[in-house]
Design an enzyme around this catalytic site. Structure first.
Site, PDB file in Angstrom:
ATOM      1  N   ALA A 217       0.073  23.379  28.245  1.00 47.79           N
ATOM      2  CA  ALA A 217       1.496  23.645  28.001  1.00 47.79           C
ATOM      3  C   ALA A 217       2.016  24.803  28.855  1.00 47.79           C
ATOM      4  O   ALA A 217       3.149  24.754  29.338  1.00 47.79           O
ATOM      5  CB  ALA A 217       1.716  23.940  26.519  1.00 47.79           C
TER       6      ALA A 217
ATOM      7  N   HIS B 183       7.352  22.908   8.700  1.00 46.10           N
ATOM      8  CA  HIS B 183       6.175  23.135   7.846  1.00 46.10           C
ATOM      9  C   HIS B 183       6.123  24.549   7.271  1.00 46.10           C
ATOM     10  O   HIS B 183       5.065  25.004   6.850  1.00 46.10           O
ATOM     11  CB  HIS B 183       4.883  22.846   8.627  1.00 46.10           C
TER      12      HIS B 183
ATOM     13  N   CYS C 269       7.715  31.764  -4.533  1.00 45.06           N
ATOM     14  CA  CYS C 269       7.216  31.800  -5.908  1.00 45.06           C
ATOM     15  C   CYS C 269       7.035  30.372  -6.412  1.00 45.06           C
ATOM     16  O   CYS C 269       8.003  29.598  -6.450  1.00 45.06           O
ATOM     17  CB  CYS C 269       8.192  32.553  -6.810  1.00 45.06           C
TER      18      CYS C 269
ATOM     19  N   GLY D   4       2.418  19.345  22.637  1.00 47.37           N
ATOM     20  CA  GLY D   4       1.239  19.935  21.989  1.00 47.37           C
ATOM     21  C   GLY D   4       1.025  19.529  20.545  1.00 47.37           C
ATOM     22  O   GLY D   4       0.621  20.343  19.723  1.00 47.37           O
ATOM     23  N   THR D   5       1.286  18.271  20.252  1.00 49.49           N
ATOM     24  CA  THR D   5       0.992  17.788  18.892  1.00 49.49           C
ATOM     25  C   THR D   5       0.216  16.480  18.981  1.00 49.49           C
ATOM     26  O   THR D   5       0.480  15.647  19.848  1.00 49.49           O
ATOM     27  CB  THR D   5       2.265  17.667  18.023  1.00 49.49           C
TER      28      THR D   5
ATOM     29  N   CYS E 203      11.276  36.681 -10.681  1.00 50.25           N
ATOM     30  CA  CYS E 203      10.942  36.290 -12.061  1.00 50.25           C
ATOM     31  C   CYS E 203       9.671  36.970 -12.590  1.00 50.25           C
ATOM     32  O   CYS E 203       9.294  36.736 -13.744  1.00 50.25           O
ATOM     33  CB  CYS E 203      10.815  34.769 -12.165  1.00 50.25           C
TER      34      CYS E 203
ATOM     35  N   CYS F 176       9.383  29.891  -9.718  1.00 50.52           N
ATOM     36  CA  CYS F 176      10.861  29.808  -9.735  1.00 50.52           C
ATOM     37  C   CYS F 176      11.464  29.461  -8.376  1.00 50.52           C
ATOM     38  O   CYS F 176      12.694  29.414  -8.246  1.00 50.52           O
ATOM     39  CB  CYS F 176      11.464  31.107 -10.263  1.00 50.52           C
TER      40      CYS F 176
ATOM     41  N   ASN G 284       1.385  17.114  26.800  1.00 49.20           N
ATOM     42  CA  ASN G 284       0.186  17.395  26.003  1.00 49.20           C
ATOM     43  C   ASN G 284      -1.007  17.526  26.941  1.00 49.20           C
ATOM     44  O   ASN G 284      -0.966  17.042  28.072  1.00 49.20           O
ATOM     45  CB  ASN G 284      -0.048  16.246  25.007  1.00 49.20           C
TER      46      ASN G 284
ATOM     47  N   GLN H 121       6.264  22.298  14.083  1.00 52.76           N
ATOM     48  CA  GLN H 121       5.339  22.159  12.955  1.00 52.76           C
ATOM     49  C   GLN H 121       4.554  23.452  12.788  1.00 52.76           C
ATOM     50  O   GLN H 121       3.781  23.588  11.850  1.00 52.76           O
ATOM     51  CB  GLN H 121       4.348  21.015  13.231  1.00 52.76           C
TER      52      GLN H 121
HETATM   53  P1  OAD Z   1      -3.367  19.202  16.149  1.00 52.00           P
HETATM   54  O1  OAD Z   1      -4.504  20.167  16.146  1.00 52.00           O
HETATM   55  O2  OAD Z   1      -3.485  17.967  15.340  1.00 52.00           O
HETATM   56  O3  OAD Z   1      -3.074  18.748  17.654  1.00 52.00           O
HETATM   57  C1  OAD Z   1      -2.961  19.678  18.697  1.00 52.00           C
HETATM   58  C2  OAD Z   1      -2.593  18.929  19.974  1.00 52.00           C
HETATM   59  O4  OAD Z   1      -2.377  19.901  20.988  1.00 52.00           O
HETATM   60  C3  OAD Z   1      -3.665  17.963  20.472  1.00 52.00           C
HETATM   61  O5  OAD Z   1      -3.053  16.737  20.818  1.00 52.00           O
HETATM   62  C4  OAD Z   1      -4.223  18.666  21.729  1.00 52.00           C
HETATM   63  O6  OAD Z   1      -4.593  17.746  22.749  1.00 52.00           O
HETATM   64  C5  OAD Z   1      -3.023  19.474  22.172  1.00 52.00           C
HETATM   65  N1  OAD Z   1      -3.357  20.699  22.930  1.00 52.00           N
HETATM   66  C6  OAD Z   1      -4.410  21.540  22.761  1.00 52.00           C
HETATM   67  N2  OAD Z   1      -4.341  22.558  23.626  1.00 52.00           N
HETATM   68  C7  OAD Z   1      -3.214  22.365  24.385  1.00 52.00           C
HETATM   69  C8  OAD Z   1      -2.602  23.072  25.457  1.00 52.00           C
HETATM   70  N3  OAD Z   1      -3.114  24.191  25.950  1.00 52.00           N
HETATM   71  N4  OAD Z   1      -1.463  22.571  25.988  1.00 52.00           N
HETATM   72  C9  OAD Z   1      -0.921  21.412  25.502  1.00 52.00           C
HETATM   73  N5  OAD Z   1      -1.461  20.710  24.498  1.00 52.00           N
HETATM   74  C10 OAD Z   1      -2.586  21.173  23.937  1.00 52.00           C
HETATM   75  O7  OAD Z   1      -2.062  20.056  15.769  1.00 52.00           O
HETATM   76  P2  OAD Z   1      -0.630  19.530  15.260  1.00 52.00           P
HETATM   77  O8  OAD Z   1      -0.295  18.229  15.910  1.00 52.00           O
HETATM   78  O9  OAD Z   1       0.325  20.659  15.416  1.00 52.00           O
HETATM   79  O10 OAD Z   1       0.143  20.949   9.083  1.00 52.00           O
HETATM   80  O11 OAD Z   1      -0.916  19.298  13.729  1.00 52.00           O
HETATM   81  C11 OAD Z   1       0.126  18.858  12.907  1.00 52.00           C
HETATM   82  C12 OAD Z   1      -0.002  19.453  11.530  1.00 52.00           C
HETATM   83  O12 OAD Z   1      -1.312  19.198  11.029  1.00 52.00           O
HETATM   84  C13 OAD Z   1       0.118  20.964  11.470  1.00 52.00           C
HETATM   85  O13 OAD Z   1       1.448  21.409  11.401  1.00 52.00           O
HETATM   86  C14 OAD Z   1      -0.641  21.314  10.223  1.00 52.00           C
HETATM   87  C15 OAD Z   1      -1.827  20.404  10.425  1.00 52.00           C
HETATM   88  O14 OAD Z   1      -2.521  20.041   9.295  1.00 52.00           O
HETATM   89  C16 OAD Z   1      -0.033  21.593   7.912  1.00 52.00           C
HETATM   90  O15 OAD Z   1      -0.801  22.508   7.757  1.00 52.00           O
HETATM   91  C17 OAD Z   1       0.826  21.061   6.806  1.00 52.00           C
END
Ligand code: OAD
Length: 231
Positions: free
Chosen positions: A216, A106, A114, A172-173, A136, A117, A198, A88
């Site tokens: 991580a 993402h 653009c 890490g999400t 364009c 276009c 995580n 992501q």
């Molecule tokens: P988040 O900020 O929502 O979540 C980050 C995650 O990483 C959390 O669960 C933390 O606990 C974890 N974390 C932080 N530091 C860490 C470390 N050192 N090691 C392991 N884990 C750690 O970020 P995303 O889940 O990536 O989209 O967010 C998803 C999407 O929301 C992004 O792609 C972005 C955002 O809005 C868009 O901009 C469209």
């Protein structure tokens, strides 16, 4: 052949110095995502949106991959099966660590798009809203980033990979943003074993067969070493 699908989020790049979104001090505590990460926000104030992504592009360019990115690149090189990273993240730290099989669902800071276009080209370090499209000439240049309300990239390919996966790993999400947050369910119902790595368990218990908690840069290399030792 064993197939591994790895979903990564901002947490894998946190120790490279790139901010996450939803943690304390995260980007969405400082910026209104409706203003900088939606097509409507871009239509209202393209300069603000470019300023936001120009700053992130500069941060990402100044950051280096950490041990977690390195370990996933090593896994792809040495694992006897297939390793796919679905990220992501819009930085290019996976590629700079040496990963090749990467899907940026993402979009990427490195890309320009653009809005008139749909032509795509490499983004300059600093993008401006009046930059003309090389195809364009419309002055509707935007970062090639998937915003809220837009369809993430390469979803059919990702769905097919989840269907075929033997192991699904989420690193890490926060699991707050769909469709990525639903990948664990898809992989699990298609028969994959599921693992979360995580800082802290991010989702309701039960979705993941195994949870490894920790930063991580430590947890990912340990898990990769364990996996390579048994394969
Ligand atoms: P988040 O900020 O929502 O979540 C980050 C995650 O990483 C959390 O669960 C933390 O606990 C974890 N974390 C932080 N530091 C860490 C470390 N050192 N090691 C392991 N884990 C750690 O970020 P995303 O889940 O990536 O989209 O967010 C998803 C999407 O929301 C992004 O792609 C972005 C955002 O809005 C868009 O901009 C469209």
């Amino acid at each position: 052949m064993e197939r591994i699908v790895i979903l990564t989020g901002a947490g894998i790049s946190a120790e490279s110095g790139l901010g996450t979104f939803r943690d304390k001090d995260g980007l969405w505590t400082k910026y209104d995502l409706n203003e900088v990460a939606t097509p409507e926000g871009f239509a209202r104030n393209p300069d603000l949106v470019h300023t936001f992504y120009n700053a992130r592009r500069a941060n990402a360019a100044g950051a280096a991959p950490n041990a977690a990115h390195d370990a996933l690149a090593e896994l792809e090189a040495r694992f006897p099966g297939e390793v796919l990273i679905v990220t992501q993240n819009v930085d290019n730290l996976h590629e700079r660590a040496g990963s090749r099989n990467v899907i940026h669902m993402h979009g990427e800071l490195a890309g320009a798009l653009c809005a008139a276009c749909d032509h795509r080209w490499p983004a300059p370090a600093v993008m401006q809203s009046n930059d003309p499209c090389p195809a364009c000439t419309a002055a509707k240049t935007r970062p090639d980033i998937v915003w809220f309300g837009e369809m993430p990239y390469r979803m059919e390919e990702i769905a097919a990979s989840l269907w075929d996966a033997d192991l699904f790993v989420s690193i890490g999400t926060s699991g707050e943003v769909y469709p990525a947050a639903g990948f664990v369910d898809e992989a699990k119902s298609a028969g994959a074993v599921t693992l979360e790595i995580n800082l802290e368990p991010s989702r309701v218990p039960g979705l993941f067969d195994r949870v490894i908690s920790g930063p991580a840069s430590q947890a990912v290399p340990q898990w990769v070493a364990e996996l390579l030792a048994r394969s």
